[in-house]
Design an enzyme around this catalytic site. Structure first.
Site, PDB file in Angstrom:
ATOM      1  N   LYS A 152      12.423   9.844  10.723  1.00  0.00           N
ATOM      2  CA  LYS A 152      11.646   8.493  10.811  1.00  0.00           C
ATOM      3  C   LYS A 152      12.570   7.174  11.035  1.00  0.00           C
ATOM      4  O   LYS A 152      13.633   7.194  10.361  1.00  0.00           O
ATOM      5  CB  LYS A 152      10.982   8.343   9.357  1.00  0.00           C
ATOM      6  CG  LYS A 152      10.003   9.199   8.714  1.00  0.00           C
ATOM      7  CD  LYS A 152       9.433   8.677   7.419  1.00  0.00           C
ATOM      8  CE  LYS A 152       8.125   9.246   7.227  1.00  0.00           C
ATOM      9  NZ  LYS A 152       7.495   8.793   6.080  1.00  0.00           N
ATOM     10  N   ASN A 196       4.117   0.563   2.163  1.00  0.00           N
ATOM     11  CA  ASN A 196       4.011  -0.457   3.255  1.00  0.00           C
ATOM     12  C   ASN A 196       3.984  -2.140   2.299  1.00  0.00           C
ATOM     13  O   ASN A 196       3.138  -2.248   1.554  1.00  0.00           O
ATOM     14  CB  ASN A 196       2.537  -0.545   4.108  1.00  0.00           C
ATOM     15  CG  ASN A 196       2.438   0.797   4.792  1.00  0.00           C
ATOM     16  OD1 ASN A 196       2.948   0.829   5.898  1.00  0.00           O
ATOM     17  ND2 ASN A 196       1.601   1.535   4.174  1.00  0.00           N
ATOM     18  N   GLU A 198       7.306  -0.015  10.811  1.00  0.00           N
ATOM     19  CA  GLU A 198       6.195   0.011  10.350  1.00  0.00           C
ATOM     20  C   GLU A 198       4.956   0.109  11.541  1.00  0.00           C
ATOM     21  O   GLU A 198       5.455  -0.226  12.578  1.00  0.00           O
ATOM     22  CB  GLU A 198       5.862  -1.124   9.245  1.00  0.00           C
ATOM     23  CG  GLU A 198       6.632  -1.422   8.096  1.00  0.00           C
ATOM     24  CD  GLU A 198       6.746   0.092   7.340  1.00  0.00           C
ATOM     25  OE1 GLU A 198       5.725   0.640   7.298  1.00  0.00           O
ATOM     26  OE2 GLU A 198       7.797   0.136   6.766  1.00  0.00           O
ATOM     27  N   GLY A 199       3.690   0.275  11.181  1.00  0.00           N
ATOM     28  CA  GLY A 199       2.595   0.476  12.041  1.00  0.00           C
ATOM     29  C   GLY A 199       2.133   1.582  12.737  1.00  0.00           C
ATOM     30  O   GLY A 199       1.167   1.386  13.246  1.00  0.00           O
ATOM     31  N   ARG A 224       0.792  -1.338  -0.020  1.00  0.00           N
ATOM     32  CA  ARG A 224      -0.015   0.054   0.188  1.00  0.00           C
ATOM     33  C   ARG A 224       0.865   1.331  -0.026  1.00  0.00           C
ATOM     34  O   ARG A 224       1.639   1.431   0.790  1.00  0.00           O
ATOM     35  CB  ARG A 224      -1.069  -0.069   1.118  1.00  0.00           C
ATOM     36  CG  ARG A 224      -2.092   0.933   1.119  1.00  0.00           C
ATOM     37  CD  ARG A 224      -2.929   1.302   2.289  1.00  0.00           C
ATOM     38  NE  ARG A 224      -2.127   1.811   3.435  1.00  0.00           N
ATOM     39  CZ  ARG A 224      -2.051   1.138   4.678  1.00  0.00           C
ATOM     40  NH1 ARG A 224      -2.512   0.246   5.093  1.00  0.00           N
ATOM     41  NH2 ARG A 224      -1.176   1.942   5.529  1.00  0.00           N
ATOM     42  N   LYS A 271      12.480   2.467   5.346  1.00  0.00           N
ATOM     43  CA  LYS A 271      12.535   3.673   5.210  1.00  0.00           C
ATOM     44  C   LYS A 271      13.866   4.115   4.600  1.00  0.00           C
ATOM     45  O   LYS A 271      13.991   5.025   3.733  1.00  0.00           O
ATOM     46  CB  LYS A 271      12.615   4.513   6.524  1.00  0.00           C
ATOM     47  CG  LYS A 271      11.278   4.148   7.319  1.00  0.00           C
ATOM     48  CD  LYS A 271      10.078   4.739   6.681  1.00  0.00           C
ATOM     49  CE  LYS A 271       8.717   4.572   7.504  1.00  0.00           C
ATOM     50  NZ  LYS A 271       8.221   2.974   7.393  1.00  0.00           N
ATOM     51  N   SER A 319      -2.695  -2.790   6.260  1.00  0.00           N
ATOM     52  CA  SER A 319      -4.447  -3.329   6.752  1.00  0.00           C
ATOM     53  C   SER A 319      -5.319  -2.427   6.085  1.00  0.00           C
ATOM     54  O   SER A 319      -5.193  -1.356   5.414  1.00  0.00           O
ATOM     55  CB  SER A 319      -4.205  -3.154   8.348  1.00  0.00           C
ATOM     56  OG  SER A 319      -3.740  -1.989   8.756  1.00  0.00           O
ATOM     57  N   GLU A 362       4.994   6.599   2.309  1.00  0.00           N
ATOM     58  CA  GLU A 362       5.733   5.433   2.419  1.00  0.00           C
ATOM     59  C   GLU A 362       5.325   4.336   1.794  1.00  0.00           C
ATOM     60  O   GLU A 362       4.027   4.578   1.256  1.00  0.00           O
ATOM     61  CB  GLU A 362       5.828   4.919   4.052  1.00  0.00           C
ATOM     62  CG  GLU A 362       4.544   4.814   4.299  1.00  0.00           C
ATOM     63  CD  GLU A 362       4.605   4.450   6.097  1.00  0.00           C
ATOM     64  OE1 GLU A 362       5.831   4.176   6.509  1.00  0.00           O
ATOM     65  OE2 GLU A 362       3.503   4.280   6.520  1.00  0.00           O
ATOM     66  N   ARG A 374      -7.631   7.600   5.176  1.00  0.00           N
ATOM     67  CA  ARG A 374      -7.504   7.694   6.480  1.00  0.00           C
ATOM     68  C   ARG A 374      -7.450   9.169   7.013  1.00  0.00           C
ATOM     69  O   ARG A 374      -6.648   9.989   6.408  1.00  0.00           O
ATOM     70  CB  ARG A 374      -6.530   7.070   7.483  1.00  0.00           C
ATOM     71  CG  ARG A 374      -6.764   5.372   7.291  1.00  0.00           C
ATOM     72  CD  ARG A 374      -5.255   4.799   7.470  1.00  0.00           C
ATOM     73  NE  ARG A 374      -4.236   5.010   6.494  1.00  0.00           N
ATOM     74  CZ  ARG A 374      -3.261   4.691   6.645  1.00  0.00           C
ATOM     75  NH1 ARG A 374      -2.493   4.174   7.622  1.00  0.00           N
ATOM     76  NH2 ARG A 374      -2.155   5.057   5.731  1.00  0.00           N
TER      77      ARG A 374
END
Length: 474
Positions: free
Chosen positions: A364, A146, A368-369, A125, A305, A151, A144, A450
């Site tokens: 950064k 992923n 992830e997450g 993603r 990253k 998700s 970024e 989002r």
């Protein structure tokens, strides 16, 4: 950017009525999460947080994000096959970042042994924000990519219907008809099904590798149910189950409880907390197997990253994708400024610049997450502390993106209904399947919007900061 709901946002009575309808609609549509109090139980659930109103997204930038997704799929796949690039790019990072170093050790071990895997599946993603220039025009800027456990492809498949109903309740039936259909769960399942088919065993199963605590289980079930509808058997296991029950035969076929596993779809394994000694052993077993890993460890490393920062250097994309000048131009048009903090003159200079003007940048780590990035005064303090230490090479710096806020209501269980200034992040899901050297599938698979209140600098839906949204193209 136009604010299409300005009249609605100020009408308190209409908002209250619409919010009540919206919550019931979300529950009815299955926009659900388990609760923080009972994260293991599906008999007590609540709606996943979401915006009351769909958020305005510039149509041209939305279309640009979709148009470049196949290019990014191609790029991630190329990086995952380029040992020399991964070695050179991550050389400084693995000296100071234990987690990336451990992933890299497994990667090298599996390569030296010789890959048993012949079919490769990528589900990624690519996330963007809309950077507002001084003249008021917005530009698409990549945050970024992923490459593991991307998700909300399931729940976002159901969110547009909720927002469509809300708009109708607010007397905006025409606007409701303009919301786009969106079903990433179906697109992700298509990729998994294709990999399963190419693996070549009708009896083999797809294994979802899942976390110990599964609050976001319904998001995963959306993808799972798409596979069951194709008569593909799905099992759900944790690292600990793999350690205790997993085995390889002489051909390195993976077995769990006596069942052959064709595809391992990771919904965990992306942060250090996911691993102890046993879990690392389990990860190695999976990587050594013939099963299709989504992602395999090379593809997980491609999403770091440090790799992202290296891609922004002049000439890097040309080396990775020779003969693809149009794709390179499309990707480069989305890049934000990215800077290395490696030891040396270049790293010294950018570290000093960021300490002097921390609001220009985001710091950064290789994680992830969501919820890991540093901003403002916190960024300055951390950089001051590590500026003369090799530890700074475990971070990269990125230009801070400045989107134009818009008013919306963020609906969360047990939270008051109040208007917030909000900013949004657009993700485009991509799926590709490669068999040997042949790319047999490469497509965009849907989108995820989002939104969060501007007081929160960082964090996604799973981190409890952002909420699910639907783009309203303007």
């Amino acid at each position: 950017m136009a604010a299409p709901w300005r009249d609605v946002v100020r009408d308190a009575a209409a908002v209250r009525e619409a919010a009540a309808v919206a919550v019931d609609a979300a529950l009815l549509a299955g926009v659900l999460m388990r609760t923080g109090e009972q994260p293991h139980a599906s008999d007590v659930v609540n709606y996943a947080p979401f915006t009351l109103l769909p958020s305005a997204v510039p149509r041209a930038l939305f279309e640009q994000a979709y148009a470049v997704q196949q290019d990014f799929n191609l790029l991630v796949d190329a990086i995952s096959q380029n040992k020399e690039f991964l070695e050179q790019t991550l050389a400084s990072t693995i000296k100071v970042d234990d987690f990336t170093a451990q992933l890299f050790r497994i990667y090298m071990q599996v390569l030296e042994e010789g890959l048993a895997q012949t079919v490769f599946l990528g589900i990624n993603r690519s996330d963007y924000m809309f950077d507002c220039g001084l003249d008021g025009t917005a530009a698409l800027r990549q945050i970024e990519i992923n490459t593991i456990a991307a998700s909300f492809g399931g729940l976002t498949s159901r969110t547009a219907d909720v927002h469509g109903l809300v708009l109708k309740v607010l007397g905006k039936t025409e606007e409701a008809s303009h919301l786009l259909p969106n079903n990433p769960a179906k697109g992700l399942a298509l990729g998994i099904a294709k990999a399963w088919e190419l693996y070549g065993s009708q009896r083999a199963v797809v294994m979802f590798l899942v976390e110990e605590i599964q609050r976001n289980i319904f998001d995963q079930r959306c993808v799972e149910n798409e596979l069951w509808s194709r008569n593909i058997r799905v099992i759900r296991k944790r690292f600990r189950d793999v350690f205790e029950q997993g085995s390889l035969d002489a051909s390195r076929r993976l077995y769990m409880d006596g069942q052959e596993v064709a595809v391992v779809y990771y919904r965990e394994g992306y942060v250090p907390q996911n691993y102890d000694h046993q879990n690392w052993e389990a990860r190695l077993l999976l990587e050594r197997s013939r099963a299709v890993k989504c992602p395999d460890i090379a593809t997980q490393l491609a999403g770091t990253k440090k790799v992202q920062q290296e891609l922004s250097r002049p000439g890097t994309l040309e080396k990775l994708l020779p003969g693809h000048p149009e794709a390179i131009a499309r990707m480069r048009a989305t890049f934000a400024g990215l800077y290395s903090l490696d030891e040396g003159e270049e790293g010294d200079m950018i570290a000093a610049t960021a300490i002097a003007d921390p609001d220009r940048f985001v710091l950064k780590p290789q994680r992830e997450g969501g919820g890991n990035n540093l901003y403002g005064e916190e960024l300055r303090q951390v950089l001051e502390k590590i500026k003369d230490s090799p530890e700074r090479t475990s971070y990269i710096l990125m230009d801070k993106i400045k989107p134009q806020p818009a008013l919306n209501y963020l609906l969360r269980a047990h939270s008051p209904l109040q208007v917030s200034e909000c900013i949004s992040e657009l993700g485009i899901f991509g799926v590709y399947v490669r068999q040997g050297q042949e790319l047999v599938l490469n497509q965009a698979a849907g989108h995820l919007l989002r939104t969060k209140a501007i007081e929160h600098a960082d964090g996604g839906v799973a981190a409890g900061v952002a909420v699910l949204d639907t783009p309203y193209l303007v």
